[in-house]
Design a protein around this motif. Structure first.
Motif, PDB file in Angstrom:
ATOM      1  N   PRO B 416       0.781  -1.233   0.000  1.00  6.27           N
ATOM      2  CA  PRO B 416       0.000   0.000   0.000  1.00  6.27           C
ATOM      3  C   PRO B 416       0.817   1.291   0.000  1.00  6.27           C
ATOM      4  CG  PRO B 416      -0.210  -1.159   2.096  1.00  6.27           C
ATOM      5  CD  PRO B 416       0.496  -2.071   1.165  1.00  6.27           C
ATOM      6  N   TRP B 417       2.053   1.269   0.537  1.00  8.15           N
ATOM      7  CA  TRP B 417       2.769   2.550   0.631  1.00  8.15           C
ATOM      8  C   TRP B 417       3.729   2.770  -0.542  1.00  8.15           C
ATOM      9  CZ3 TRP B 417       3.247  -1.398   4.215  1.00  8.15           C
ATOM     10  CH2 TRP B 417       4.435  -2.119   4.148  1.00  8.15           C
ATOM     11  N   ARG B 418       3.759   1.833  -1.493  1.00  6.77           N
ATOM     12  CA  ARG B 418       4.583   2.009  -2.677  1.00  6.77           C
ATOM     13  C   ARG B 418       3.766   2.648  -3.785  1.00  6.77           C
ATOM     14  NH1 ARG B 418       9.108  -1.707  -2.591  1.00  6.77           N
ATOM     15  NH2 ARG B 418      10.176  -0.881  -0.787  1.00  6.77           N
ATOM     16  N   THR B 419       4.404   3.480  -4.619  1.00  5.70           N
ATOM     17  CA  THR B 419       3.705   3.972  -5.797  1.00  5.70           C
ATOM     18  C   THR B 419       3.732   2.878  -6.862  1.00  5.70           C
ATOM     19  OG1 THR B 419       5.685   4.886  -6.792  1.00  5.70           O
ATOM     20  CG2 THR B 419       4.438   6.340  -5.345  1.00  5.70           C
ATOM     21  N   VAL B 420       2.856   3.037  -7.854  1.00 12.62           N
ATOM     22  CA  VAL B 420       2.775   2.049  -8.921  1.00 12.62           C
ATOM     23  C   VAL B 420       4.133   1.929  -9.624  1.00 12.62           C
ATOM     24  CG1 VAL B 420       1.690   1.556 -11.137  1.00 12.62           C
ATOM     25  CG2 VAL B 420       0.300   2.332  -9.206  1.00 12.62           C
ATOM     26  N   ASP B 421       4.781   3.065  -9.824  1.00 14.03           N
ATOM     27  CA  ASP B 421       6.106   3.063 -10.444  1.00 14.03           C
ATOM     28  C   ASP B 421       7.075   2.180  -9.665  1.00 14.03           C
ATOM     29  OD1 ASP B 421       8.235   3.781 -12.083  1.00 14.03           O
ATOM     30  OD2 ASP B 421       8.746   5.508 -10.812  1.00 14.03           O
ATOM     31  N   GLU B 422       7.077   2.357  -8.332  1.00 12.11           N
ATOM     32  CA  GLU B 422       7.984   1.562  -7.494  1.00 12.11           C
ATOM     33  C   GLU B 422       7.633   0.077  -7.524  1.00 12.11           C
ATOM     34  OE1 GLU B 422       9.096   4.875  -4.064  1.00 12.11           O
ATOM     35  OE2 GLU B 422       7.270   3.712  -3.901  1.00 12.11           O
ATOM     36  N   LEU B 423       6.319  -0.200  -7.555  1.00 12.72           N
ATOM     37  CA  LEU B 423       5.875  -1.594  -7.563  1.00 12.72           C
ATOM     38  C   LEU B 423       6.370  -2.298  -8.823  1.00 12.72           C
ATOM     39  CD1 LEU B 423       2.225  -1.152  -6.284  1.00 12.72           C
ATOM     40  CD2 LEU B 423       3.993  -2.476  -5.171  1.00 12.72           C
ATOM     41  N   LEU B 424       6.254  -1.605  -9.954  1.00 12.37           N
ATOM     42  CA  LEU B 424       6.695  -2.211 -11.210  1.00 12.37           C
ATOM     43  C   LEU B 424       8.217  -2.321 -11.257  1.00 12.37           C
ATOM     44  CD1 LEU B 424       3.734  -1.937 -12.003  1.00 12.37           C
ATOM     45  CD2 LEU B 424       4.470  -1.131 -14.236  1.00 12.37           C
ATOM     46  N   ARG B 425       8.887  -1.281 -10.703  1.00  6.51           N
ATOM     47  CA  ARG B 425      10.347  -1.290 -10.725  1.00  6.51           C
ATOM     48  C   ARG B 425      10.893  -2.476  -9.931  1.00  6.51           C
ATOM     49  NH1 ARG B 425      11.741   4.052  -9.334  1.00  6.51           N
ATOM     50  NH2 ARG B 425      12.060   3.477  -7.175  1.00  6.51           N
ATOM     51  N   GLU B 426      10.175  -2.799  -8.847  1.00  8.15           N
ATOM     52  CA  GLU B 426      10.591  -3.914  -8.007  1.00  8.15           C
ATOM     53  C   GLU B 426      10.752  -5.199  -8.836  1.00  8.15           C
ATOM     54  OE1 GLU B 426       9.297  -4.435  -3.398  1.00  8.15           O
ATOM     55  OE2 GLU B 426       7.770  -4.569  -4.938  1.00  8.15           O
ATOM     56  N   ARG B 427       9.781  -5.414  -9.728  1.00  9.75           N
ATOM     57  CA  ARG B 427       9.853  -6.599 -10.580  1.00  9.75           C
ATOM     58  C   ARG B 427      10.987  -6.459 -11.598  1.00  9.75           C
ATOM     59  NH1 ARG B 427       9.858 -11.690 -12.709  1.00  9.75           N
ATOM     60  NH2 ARG B 427       9.189 -11.681 -14.871  1.00  9.75           N
ATOM     61  N   ILE B 428      11.099  -5.277 -12.225  1.00 10.38           N
ATOM     62  CA  ILE B 428      12.095  -5.103 -13.286  1.00 10.38           C
ATOM     63  C   ILE B 428      13.504  -5.327 -12.742  1.00 10.38           C
ATOM     64  CG2 ILE B 428      13.052  -3.503 -14.990  1.00 10.38           C
ATOM     65  CD1 ILE B 428      10.365  -2.019 -14.919  1.00 10.38           C
ATOM     66  N   GLU B 429      13.768  -4.764 -11.560  1.00  7.61           N
ATOM     67  CA  GLU B 429      15.107  -4.837 -10.980  1.00  7.61           C
ATOM     68  C   GLU B 429      15.579  -6.269 -10.754  1.00  7.61           C
ATOM     69  OE1 GLU B 429      15.467  -0.713  -8.397  1.00  7.61           O
ATOM     70  OE2 GLU B 429      14.561  -2.512  -7.505  1.00  7.61           O
TER      71      GLU B 429
END
Lengths: 332, 572
Positions: B416-429
């Motif tokens: 809940p406290w991550r932005t969508v950008d961060e959520l997607l980046r988590e996977r990409i990284e």
């Protein structure tokens, strides 16, 4: 339910055993020589040897623990190093004093908690102000509240409530040690009322913090209960809000409140040590502070053991109450 | 059947005020229901249908945030919406209701008997009330607590509770939406029989036109707080006059829906993604929306001789794959046992028994089975979230990287406290593709993937709680495919969504599968959705795969008991 209670009792015995072991170990590793405390710094070598013998300190450690444990089970905690009297005798009048105070403090906690719960969630400025007052009261240490209440009720209001001791009359010879109960048993309203008056201030000092915490948890529980789907069901079936609170919400909100009460009871036992000092209450707390002052380790161990046992028993009671309130605990 | 009007709602308008905004949940709605009739109030979330359900019981919270005008009359008695003190005499006597969530709509600390006796008057009457809703051994059920009953049983108890006071009007607010599909049909049957016996008028709130047709005499279709179409159920279903009703009808998936084409009406976001894919394939430009409407668009159009795996990332094609024979997911003789202790004795629950199956490149397989059949455990093991006791799982596909899971409750699966950008980046990284990429490059990847799932740039900096359920589900899918996985595991990704949103999610999954060559494992109760997505359907019972059916002729070919029940549930 019976199986549940039996299980809890079983684990109670285990916990008490380990508590005893812990207290005993602390006594062994503590940096104080019990013999010197017993005989004094100027005693002769013979006296020291005799004292070692007398206190059983020459026995192997497991044997010492066994006799400590055996004694504790029978209520025999050995001899006080300071007064050289059996500790059990010294505690016999003090234990009821503390238990009576703790019982009243717990009762007051529940009374404060339940009655403040409805004020707590009050909307607007009044509610905000009340929350501020409660919060300050809850964050003040109990000795501060104790001294404040002495100041207000004893000094400023001209002694409406007594601020020291347990009774203006002294104990009954054949009493139980619980003064309020003694007064009732002897059919003496004056004595009973006097004992209650003496209890009020210390009990209040020990219970304000816990009571506010309880109020807060209860208020949260009730408000989340009232917005739950089953409260909506009850509303749709035509129940009014009062009935929903009494019949459904209180019961559902009481599980977290009970858990909190168990924790608070533990804190309360330790805050009594201080509160008893302020109100010259001849209980375990003041005994403990005396014993710590002179390094009377058997006495410290005895009090710790008793307070620990009270705490564990209270927790067991709360667990059983939780199971009674919430079928999911009992039937899972 | 007495021809008397039980409920009259005229010009009802309900507005909510919150954070400085005024939202009209319901505007100028008029309805009537006669005794013994059932009116279906059909619409998607946010259409205002549940607000009407709450308004006619007078249970809209009176905390000053809601205002209402208009008239409500129940059994000839005029009531002011919201604040009339007379509601307390009507509610629970003239009007009662059955709610959506049977798991939480009963007080967990009370036995069924204690709850029911209050409204029936005695234990004997409670037993009779439970027997009327076809509960066997009613005497024992009375002694139980809600958590000891199944969802279907609890909903029957709710029906018994609601009918106990002998109401003139019953509100049923999505009464079967939260139930297992195979139980849904049973509960609807019980509800219909009970209300026929009771002879009361029914306001049936639902998002499902099929359920409404099954249950109701009349249907009113709602959109954005107004009734767009109403009339006898058969007329509305057979000859919808309003465009929105037609769209709702088109979004309904059945066992006859054409699997080779996109379902539902063309939806902007999905059309845009399709155009992107075609551009990536360097196919001739095509009016996708027009072709879709005309029924000329097939999934085959998006599958080239080579599938461009890099398309989703917006980068140059990295891996080009032509004829692939290697399976993307191979599960070999997997066993799983959970142990619990009951009264000191060890109880083993053998959840998976020697389960084996394969999913090929670009293949989709659906896994159906009742609650407790082990299908979710199998999904978790396939996704590497849990490990098998014995057996192997090989998810080293040719294309894509690893496995990704889209869960049923997308909202809960996004931090809940991550932005969508961060959520997607988590996977990409955490992928080979993402290694060494700069923040800006990753953000570009995220942006183009969000476009693919039909979300715009503004979502990038939003947090999950600021998004609607449909948007959250799309973000969860975007996270799963931003770097294309070799296998996409979906656990009921559409069951919590409105039909039109569910349609675009299904279309999207199909598009990704055909254009990126992702393999799909789709766990569901919904046979129609399973058939739409999958090439093969595996039926699980008691930890074993008991049947494998080709999707095309699912309704005809499925033979197991449970499978037949699911087919019946879809047809109902």
């Amino acid at each position: 339910m019976l199986v549940f209670v039996a299980k809890r009792l079983g684990s109670l015995v285990v916990v008490l055993f380990f508590l005893t072991l812990l207290v005993f170990t602390l006594g062994k590793v503590a940096d104080s020589d019990p013999v010197r405390t017993y005989v004094g710094v100027n005693a002769s070598a013979e006296a020291v040897t005799a004292a070692r013998e007398e206190l059983g300190l020459d026995d192997p450690v497991p044997v010492q623990f066994a006799s400590f444990l055996g004694g504790a089970v029978h209520g025999d905690f050995g001899i006080s190093l300071a007064s050289k009297r059996p500790i059990a005798d010294e505690l016999s009048s003090r234990l009821p004093a503390t238990l009576e105070l703790a019982g009243w403090a717990l009762m007051l906690t529940v009374v404060i908690g339940v009655s403040l719960a409805s004020l707590y969630s009050r909307p607007g400025r009044v509610g905000a102000f009340l929350r501020f007052v409660f919060f300050s009261a809850a964050s003040a240490p109990s000795f501060l509240i104790a001294m404040l209440s002495v100041l207000v009720f004893y000094k400023w209001l001209g002694g409406v409530l007594p601020a020291a001791g347990r009774s203006s009359y002294g104990p009954y010879e054949d009493g139980t040690g619980f003064y309020v109960i003694d007064g009732i048993l002897h059919a003496s309203p004056t004595y009973t009322w006097d004992a209650i008056q003496h209890l009020l201030l210390p009990a209040l000092a020990a219970s304000v913090g816990a009571g506010v915490a309880l109020a807060r948890v209860l208020a949260d529980g009730i408000s989340s209960s009232l917005s739950s789907p089953w409260a909506r069901t009850a509303r749709a079936l035509g129940e009014n809000e009062g009935t929903i609170v009494r019949r459904h919400a209180l019961r559902n909100a009481s599980s977290p409140a009970l858990s909190l009460l168990a924790v608070q009871a533990g804190f309360m036992v330790s805050s009594l040590v201080v509160v008893e000092q302020v109100f010259s209450w001849n209980g375990l707390g003041s005994y403990l502070s005396g014993a710590i002052g002179v390094g009377d380790f058997p006495a410290i161990a005895a009090v710790c053991l008793i307070l620990g046992a009270v705490y564990v028993v209270l927790n067991t009671l709360v667990d059983v109450a939780l199971a009674a309130v919430d079928p999911r605990v009992r039937l899972s | 059947m007495a021809d008397t009007t039980v409920l009259t709602v005229s010009d009802l308008t309900v507005t909510y005020r919150g954070r400085g905004r005024v939202v009209a949940a319901v505007s100028d709605v008029s309805l009537t229901i006669d005794a013994g009739r059932c009116l279906g109030l059909v619409g998607e979330s946010g259409s205002g249908k549940s607000t009407i359900g709450a308004a006619v019981q007078g249970i809209i919270p009176a905390d000053g945030t809601a205002e209402a005008t208009g008239r409500i009359a129940i059994a000839g008695r005029e009531l002011a919406p919201l604040t009339d003190p007379a509601w307390s005499e009507v509610r629970g006597r003239e009007v009662t209701s059955v709610f959506q969530d049977p798991m939480r709509s009963l007080d967990p600390t009370m036995t069924i008997g204690r709850m029911l006796n209050r409204y029936t008057g005695s234990a004997e009457a409670s037993v009779a009330a439970l027997e009327r809703v076809q509960i066997r051994r009613a005497g024992e059920v009375l002694k139980k607590y809600p958590h000891q009953l199944s969802g279907g049983m609890r909903q029957r108890v709710m029906i018994a509770l609601a009918l106990a006071p002998g109401p003139r009007l019953l509100i049923a607010d999505e009464p079967t939406t939260a139930l297992d599909v195979s139980v849904q049909a049973e509960v609807l049957g019980v509800l219909r029989e009970s209300i026929e016996d009771a002879g009361c008028a029914v306001l049936f709130v639902t998002h499902d036109l099929g359920v409404a047709r099954h249950m109701c005499d009349d249907i009113a279709v709602m959109k954005d707080g107004t009734v767009v179409e109403s009339g006898p159920a058969e007329d509305v279903i057979a000859r919808p006059s309003d465009a929105y009703t037609r769209r709702l009808m088109a979004s309904r998936i059945t066992l006859d829906t054409d699997r080779t084409r996109p379902v539902g009406a063309p939806e902007g976001a999905v059309v845009a993604s399709m155009e992107d894919v075609l551009r990536g394939l360097e196919r001739p430009a095509l009016d996708v929306a027009a072709a879709w409407s005309a029924g000329d668009l097939t999934w085959q159009d998006f599958t080239g001789p080579t599938a461009s795996v890099g398309a989703a990332s917006g980068r140059e094609d990295v891996h080009l794959v032509e004829h692939v024979t290697r399976a993307s997911l191979a599960v070999n003789e997997v066993n799983k046992t959970y142990s619990t202790r009951v009264r000191g004795r060890r109880v083993d629950n053998h959840v998976l028994k020697d389960v084996s199956f394969e999913i090929g490149y670009r293949e989709a397989v659906a896994l159906v089975g009742e609650s407790g059949s082990g299908k979710s455990t199998l999904l978790r093991i396939a996704g590497g979230i849990e490990t098998a006791d014995t057996g192997t799982v090989d998810a080293q596909g040719v294309a894509g990287e690893g496995t990704q899971v889209v869960f049923q409750d997308a909202g809960a699966s996004l931090t809940p406290w991550r932005t969508v950008d961060e959520l997607l980046r988590e996977r990409i990284e955490h992928t080979r593709t993402g290694r060494g990429l700069s923040r800006a490059q990753m953000r570009d990847m995220a942006r183009s993937t969000l476009e693919l799932v039909g979300l715009d740039d503004s979502v990038l900096d939003a947090r999950p709680t600021q998004l609607s359920g449909g948007q959250q589900q799309r973000v969860a899918i975007a996270r799963a495919v931003v770097v294309p996985p070799s296998v996409l595991l979906c656990d009921e990704p559409t069951s919590a969504l409105d039909v039109s949103v569910a349609c675009s999610v299904l279309n999207l999954i199909n598009l990704l599968r055909h254009s990126l060559g992702i393999s799909i494992m789709f766990v569901t109760h919904d046979l129609a959705a399973a058939r739409l997505i999958a090439d093969r359907v595996l039926v699980m019972t008691g930890g074993e795969i008991v049947e494998t059916v080709p999707a095309e002729r699912l309704a005809q070919d499925i033979t197991t008991d449970y499978g037949r029940r699911l087919v019946d549930a879809v047809l109902a």
